[in-house]
Design a protein around this motif. Structure first.
Motif, mmCIF file in Angstrom:
data_model
loop_
_atom_site.group_PDB
_atom_site.id
_atom_site.type_symbol
_atom_site.label_atom_id
_atom_site.label_comp_id
_atom_site.label_asym_id
_atom_site.label_seq_id
_atom_site.Cartn_x
_atom_site.Cartn_y
_atom_site.Cartn_z
ATOM 1 N N GLY A 1 0.792 -1.214 0.000
ATOM 2 C CA GLY A 1 0.000 0.000 0.000
ATOM 3 C C GLY A 1 0.826 1.266 0.000
ATOM 4 N N TYR A 2 2.143 1.145 0.061
ATOM 5 C CA TYR A 2 3.021 2.306 0.064
ATOM 6 C C TYR A 2 3.605 2.535 -1.334
ATOM 7 C CZ TYR A 2 3.034 2.678 5.153
ATOM 8 O OH TYR A 2 2.675 2.862 6.461
ATOM 9 N N SER A 3 4.049 3.764 -1.577
ATOM 10 C CA SER A 3 4.703 4.105 -2.838
ATOM 11 C C SER A 3 6.191 4.331 -2.600
ATOM 12 C CB SER A 3 4.073 5.367 -3.433
ATOM 13 O OG SER A 3 4.230 6.464 -2.553
ATOM 14 N N VAL A 4 6.927 4.489 -3.696
ATOM 15 C CA VAL A 4 8.357 4.779 -3.594
ATOM 16 C C VAL A 4 8.534 6.113 -2.859
ATOM 17 C CG1 VAL A 4 10.475 5.207 -4.888
ATOM 18 C CG2 VAL A 4 8.819 3.523 -5.716
ATOM 19 N N ALA A 5 9.517 6.168 -1.975
ATOM 20 C CA ALA A 5 9.717 7.348 -1.137
ATOM 21 C C ALA A 5 11.143 7.868 -1.265
ATOM 22 C CB ALA A 5 9.405 7.028 0.319
#
Length: 274
Positions: free
Chosen positions: A149-153
């Motif tokens: 559920g996370y994107s590239v950071a």
């Protein structure tokens, strides 16, 4: 005095004395009642040159890059991903672990925003902000696990070299997310149990702890000193107000005086002679 025998000269002298009598008190109030500033305030009259002394930049050599990449990979896979957090103590700098014992650090309650980091690209960066002999500042890319559920950071990172010659992560803060998050199963919680299914709180926002070496946040005392240093006393406002008043009042007064004198002269000229 012969100079004062003439009514015109007497009027001019009185006008000059009146203007001086108004200007002198205003200048006195402005000088003695205004706030001079605070030495602790960067905008004050005394500014220390210590803040301008920066280390000399050095090349980010291949050997240094390899050492920094290894430290970053270990820090991300442990402290950031919240796996075997205790082992990240050895690669954490003094600023990040200030105020913590090793036992407290091992509990996982650490000033590092959690992120479900994958093995892909650990230790990679896209920007080198600066490279000093014992400190490197980077913008590091972090990739999430699939279906988290996370994107590239992007994270701002400082890596410092200790007296023992080993590099350690001294600052970590996720500052930006790129694009939508990876799809997460509808019936599962997020990777780090942050919120209900498919509702993910982005780390590094409201609940994160900003703890960066070399960039301390101003304390309440220093903020108050800065506020007092730049405060302008109310009496100081009398100076521009008085000057503006003189610019308007003096010409107006002189104009009325000349007009009245001319009217009297005309009336005296038109008066019938006996």
């Amino acid at each position: 005095m012969r100079m004062l025998d003439s009514p015109r000269r007497r009027r001019r002298v009185f006008l000059v004395l009146g203007a001086v009598g108004i200007l002198v008190p205003l200048i006195f109030l402005g000088v003695h009642l205004s706030t001079p500033g605070s030495p602790e305030n960067a905008n004050g009259p005394e500014v220390s040159g210590a803040y301008l002394n920066t280390p000399k930049s050095v090349p980010f050599t291949a050997q240094k890059r390899r050492a920094v990449r290894r430290v970053l990979a270990r820090f991300i896979s442990t402290a950031v991903a919240r796996k075997d957090v205790g082992s990240s103590w050895a690669v954490t700098g003094p600023s990040l672990r200030a105020g913590f014992t090793r036992r407290q650090w091992m509990s996982g309650e650490i000033p590092v925003a959690p992120y479900p980091a994958s093995r892909h690209g650990q230790g990679a960066w896209d920007v080198v902000d600066y490279s000093y002999p014992k400190k490197v500042s980077l913008e590091v890319l972090v990739f999430p696990k699939p279906h988290s559920g996370y994107s590239v950071a992007t994270a701002d990172v400082d890596v410092v070299k200790g007296y023992d010659g080993r590099w350690r992560v001294d600052y970590w803060m996720i500052t930006k997310f790129h694009g939508p998050g990876t799809p997460a199963p509808a019936d599962s919680t997020s990777a780090l149990s942050e919120g209900p299914p498919n509702v993910h709180q982005l780390p590094g926002k409201k609940n994160s702890v900003r703890h960066r070496a070399g960039r301390p946040q101003p304390s309440s005392a220093s903020a108050a000193a800065a506020s007092n240093g730049t405060h302008v006393g109310k009496a100081w406002l009398l100076v521009p107000a008085g000057i503006l008043g003189l610019i308007v009042v003096l010409p107006l007064t002189f104009g009325i005086f000349v007009w009245t004198r001319n009217r009297r002269a005309v009336a005296e000229y038109r008066r019938p002679r006996s």
